[in-house]
Write an enzyme that holds these catalytic residues in place. Sequence first.
Site, PDB file in Angstrom:
ATOM      1  N   HIS A   1       0.843  -1.215   0.000  1.00 44.36           N
ATOM      2  CA  HIS A   1       0.000   0.000   0.000  1.00 44.36           C
ATOM      3  C   HIS A   1       0.871   1.255   0.000  1.00 44.36           C
ATOM      4  O   HIS A   1       1.455   1.621   1.015  1.00 44.36           O
ATOM      5  CB  HIS A   1      -0.900  -0.021   1.241  1.00 44.36           C
ATOM      6  CG  HIS A   1      -1.905   1.090   1.292  1.00 44.36           C
ATOM      7  ND1 HIS A   1      -3.221   0.926   0.953  1.00 44.36           N
ATOM      8  CD2 HIS A   1      -1.774   2.391   1.631  1.00 44.36           C
ATOM      9  CE1 HIS A   1      -3.872   2.069   1.092  1.00 44.36           C
ATOM     10  NE2 HIS A   1      -3.008   2.983   1.506  1.00 44.36           N
TER      11      HIS A   1
ATOM     12  N   GLU B   1      -8.270   4.032  -8.237  1.00 42.33           N
ATOM     13  CA  GLU B   1      -9.114   4.386  -7.094  1.00 42.33           C
ATOM     14  C   GLU B   1     -10.390   5.114  -7.514  1.00 42.33           C
ATOM     15  O   GLU B   1     -10.384   5.928  -8.430  1.00 42.33           O
ATOM     16  CB  GLU B   1      -8.325   5.266  -6.127  1.00 42.33           C
ATOM     17  CG  GLU B   1      -9.083   5.523  -4.833  1.00 42.33           C
ATOM     18  CD  GLU B   1      -8.166   6.001  -3.734  1.00 42.33           C
ATOM     19  OE1 GLU B   1      -7.839   5.185  -2.849  1.00 42.33           O
ATOM     20  OE2 GLU B   1      -7.752   7.161  -3.766  1.00 42.33           O
TER      21      GLU B   1
ATOM     22  N   HIS C   1     -11.892   4.171  -2.063  1.00 40.52           N
ATOM     23  CA  HIS C   1     -11.092   4.979  -1.134  1.00 40.52           C
ATOM     24  C   HIS C   1     -11.390   4.684   0.336  1.00 40.52           C
ATOM     25  O   HIS C   1     -10.506   4.303   1.082  1.00 40.52           O
ATOM     26  CB  HIS C   1     -11.230   6.478  -1.435  1.00 40.52           C
ATOM     27  CG  HIS C   1     -10.430   7.320  -0.490  1.00 40.52           C
ATOM     28  ND1 HIS C   1     -10.971   7.878   0.643  1.00 40.52           N
ATOM     29  CD2 HIS C   1      -9.122   7.634  -0.482  1.00 40.52           C
ATOM     30  CE1 HIS C   1     -10.016   8.523   1.298  1.00 40.52           C
ATOM     31  NE2 HIS C   1      -8.893   8.400   0.645  1.00 40.52           N
TER      32      HIS C   1
ATOM     33  N   GLU D   1      -9.463   4.240   9.953  1.00 40.47           N
ATOM     34  CA  GLU D   1      -8.126   4.790  10.185  1.00 40.47           C
ATOM     35  C   GLU D   1      -8.097   5.666  11.443  1.00 40.47           C
ATOM     36  O   GLU D   1      -7.110   5.674  12.167  1.00 40.47           O
ATOM     37  CB  GLU D   1      -7.721   5.615   8.950  1.00 40.47           C
ATOM     38  CG  GLU D   1      -6.333   6.221   9.007  1.00 40.47           C
ATOM     39  CD  GLU D   1      -5.923   6.848   7.690  1.00 40.47           C
ATOM     40  OE1 GLU D   1      -6.770   6.897   6.764  1.00 40.47           O
ATOM     41  OE2 GLU D   1      -4.774   7.286   7.583  1.00 40.47           O
TER      42      GLU D   1
HETATM   43 ZN   LIG Z   1      -3.379   5.001   2.038  1.00 36.71          ZN
END
Ligand SMILES: [Zn+2]
Length: 407
Positions: free
Chosen positions: A65, A145, A183, A213
């Site tokens: 990633h 993406e 995303h 996240e």
């Molecule tokens: Zn990322």
Amino acid sequence: MNLITADFILTCNDNFEIIKDGALVFEKEILEIGEKQTLLEKYPNAKRIDSPKNSVLLPGLINPHVHLEFSANTTTLHYGDFISWLNSVIGLRDDLLEKCNDALILDTLQAMLQTGTTSLGAISSFGKDLQACKKTPQRVVFFCEILGSRPDSVDILFEDFKSKLRHAQELEDERFFAAVSIHSPYSTHPILAKNALDIARKENYVVSTHFMESVAEREWLDSAKGDFYNFFSNFAPNARPLSNAMEYIELFANTHVLFTHCVQAKDEELKAISNMGGHITHCPVSNRLLGVGKLELKNLPNKEIFTLATDGLSSNISLNLWDEIRAFLFTHPKESLQSLAKLALQGVTKNAAKALKLECGVLSEGKNADFLLCTLPDKVATSEDVALQLILHVKTPEQIYIAGEKI
Ligand SMILES: [Zn+2]
């Protein structure tokens, strides 16, 4: 046919088998791996490559990633808090993208290669990294993406995504693979995600997404509150989350998927990801710089799904996976150091290869001959110590091979 010897070979296979005084016989693929004396007798005509003292052979590293399009960032973006960082990305994105040309991305890929990254998953938001990813010697899984939350823009965004994906598809070969990135749950309308995932299922593409996240993302998806409420209110007065966390995970059923970050994911979400055969990508440096906390390793339902990545230079100071692994060791001080060393190496070899559907990442017969020859500054007392000492001491490998070719 070639035969390379080493004091230690880290196979990075399921049992993390280490061969002392080993040898690897290879052409484009690995033909055999075993003890040095046995293989020297079996293959007397192979071209012999002798290694220096204290040598260690291991699979080429895989960074699953990375956002290459943000490679121009060094000191520009604001670190410490996720939403402040996101605002700085939005405000300064155009400047950073303008500075990011083919030459810069190729230099970035070259630097990654020199530190031993022989395969990567490139998350491409704008397609600016397409040509460089095609030109580089590494294996690249190129994630086109898709994002956008406004229902009235869904059609145009989907057409744009399909066009980017088509460009990637046209370039596919044995080292370059088209793939799909959704995303995140807070930024991508479920209709867009669903349409893109239908393509991924049909074409058998690998899929990547950011997930849980930050605390802001957790609060927004759970209760439409927190820092994301203020953030979205700037764009739309009555903004609501597009889905909850579990609904978002379920969109990915029957795909081959990597969920990146998962710092704030709950146990049942991690289990759901594991049950659907998904992988989890941990980016400890990025998580620290954006102030989002850290992934609790003990919450992972199994270690096979663990991969380690740098994320982009938009939230890191280095794309060298050895730097990331060293940071990983210090991010989790309560875990056993020896176990972390093994987990980290498997997270950037065997597990990452499985996550990206690449035929490398393990030194075993039939796999692509992608490997590194590293040297340690002195002797290692036992095989048990090799993984940790390698992580502590290696900055760049001595030799790097992709598909049996020395780079
Ligand atoms: Zn990322």
